[in-house]
Motif scaffolding. Structure first.
Motif, PDB file in Angstrom:
ATOM      1  N   ASP A  28       0.852  -1.194   0.000  1.00 14.52           N
ATOM      2  CA  ASP A  28       0.000   0.000   0.000  1.00 14.52           C
ATOM      3  C   ASP A  28       0.885   1.239   0.000  1.00 14.52           C
ATOM      4  O   ASP A  28       2.106   1.150   0.156  1.00 14.52           O
ATOM      5  CB  ASP A  28      -0.921   0.001   1.226  1.00 14.52           C
ATOM      6  N   GLN A  64     -12.201   1.798  -3.277  1.00 10.88           N
ATOM      7  CA  GLN A  64     -11.697   1.084  -4.445  1.00 10.88           C
ATOM      8  C   GLN A  64     -10.976   2.033  -5.396  1.00 10.88           C
ATOM      9  O   GLN A  64      -9.953   1.676  -5.990  1.00 10.88           O
ATOM     10  CB  GLN A  64     -12.854   0.388  -5.175  1.00 10.88           C
ATOM     11  N   ASN A  67      -7.581   2.576  -3.974  1.00 13.58           N
ATOM     12  CA  ASN A  67      -6.740   1.404  -4.252  1.00 13.58           C
ATOM     13  C   ASN A  67      -6.300   1.377  -5.712  1.00 13.58           C
ATOM     14  O   ASN A  67      -5.153   1.020  -6.022  1.00 13.58           O
ATOM     15  CB  ASN A  67      -7.500   0.118  -3.916  1.00 13.58           C
ATOM     16  N   THR A  71      -2.499   1.451  -7.268  1.00  9.02           N
ATOM     17  CA  THR A  71      -2.058   0.484  -8.277  1.00  9.02           C
ATOM     18  C   THR A  71      -1.541   1.190  -9.527  1.00  9.02           C
ATOM     19  O   THR A  71      -0.531   0.779 -10.115  1.00  9.02           O
ATOM     20  CB  THR A  71      -3.215  -0.458  -8.658  1.00  9.02           C
TER      21      THR A  71
END
Length: 299
Positions: A28, A64, A67, A71
């Motif tokens: 993370d 999300q 996240n 990414t």
């Protein structure tokens, strides 16, 4: 010599990007310290997006998206890392690779800002990452300006800031991070008090070498210390958290932390080689015999 220096700079940038890519793709990054900042974002979220703040911070969709952002940065760093391997091909690969170095460096600077924000905007936390977020900039510079000399003074400023800011935490100017103490205890097997004493001494030395690299007469031993200490403190991330019973997880979590700190040792090495090369060039020039008119004799 210039080609060797360029290789070390390329390795440095590659390691930073690879380490950060693994961090973002597997683990993370502290994006939430900004995106969940109520004082900063509550107004825009409620007034512009029309979403209640509590609904925003508890929304699975918003989470999300965060996240996904993490990414995306991981993919950027991975592309930037592997583009370095193709820079020598020139043309399209070189053009795209150099652009990725610049964009990636901006991403690394943003990451340093996020880590600083996590610690209440401590400037020392931001600048401690100087060697990391400038590594791609140095690579971009040496590839784009082949005829120019490596910017030694700027590089010294960068690595000096890295060591000074590390020292500020070690001596307790900022609260000494518990991970510093834990790594010292785990690596050396000393008590907590001894660990704090060792960290304080290391911090003082950080200040000394950071100043010493700007003094021509002692810069080489100061840089040599930085190379060794930069290597040891990087490896300590692994040795300080090493668990043989969980070898796979240990390597996956902490080996990237070692890799991404490569500039802490490689940048002083590059400066050392550049300084050494400059001194040898001057010595050679001075040793050449001259004619009465001051014209050097051809050999």
């Amino acid at each position: 010599m210039k080609s060797k220096i360029n290789i070390y700079i390329a390795i440095s940038a590659f390691c930073v990007f690879l380490g950060r890519a693994i961090q973002h793709l597997v683990w993370d990054a502290p994006f939430r310290t900004l995106l969940w900042d109520e004082q900063l974002l509550k107004g825009p979220v409620e007034n512009i997006l029309g979403i209640d703040w509590f609904d925003y911070v508890t929304s699975p969709i918003a989470d999300q998206w965060i996240n996904t952002s993490v990414t995306a940065f991981g993919i950027l760093y991975l592309l930037a890392a592997f583009s370095i391997l193709l820079l020598h091909k020139g043309g399209f690969f070189k053009s795209v690779g150099l652009k990725l170095q610049v964009v990636g460096a901006i991403g690394l600077l943003f990451l340093a800002f996020l880590y600083s924000k996590e610690k209440f905007m401590q400037i020392g936390q931001l600048l401690e990452y100087s060697a990391q977020f400038t590594a791609p900039v140095f690579l971009w510079y040496v590839i784009s300006n082949k005829e120019k000399e490596f910017p030694v003074f700027f590089a010294k400023c960068v690595i000096a800031l890295t060591f000074i800011c590390h020292g500020l935490y070690a001596v307790g100017f900022y609260p000494v991070p518990g991970k510093f103490i834990d790594m010292t205890i785990a690596t050396l097997g000393v008590s907590e008090n001894t660990s704090k004493d060792l960290l304080f001494a290391a911090g003082v030395i950080d200040f000394i070498v950071a100043a010493g690299i700007f003094l021509p007469k002692i810069q080489k031993p100061m840089l040599a210390y930085m190379i060794v200490w930069g290597t040891l403190t990087s490896v300590a991330r692994l040795t300080g958290h090493f668990h043989l019973d969980f070898l796979g997880n240990t390597l996956l979590q902490w080996l990237p932390a070692v890799i991404l700190r490569a500039p802490h040792a490689l940048l002083p090495l590059v400066i050392f080689l550049q300084v050494n090369d400059s001194k040898e060039s001057k010595s050679l020039k001075l040793s050449l015999p001259k004619l009465k008119g001051g014209v050097e004799v051809a050999h």
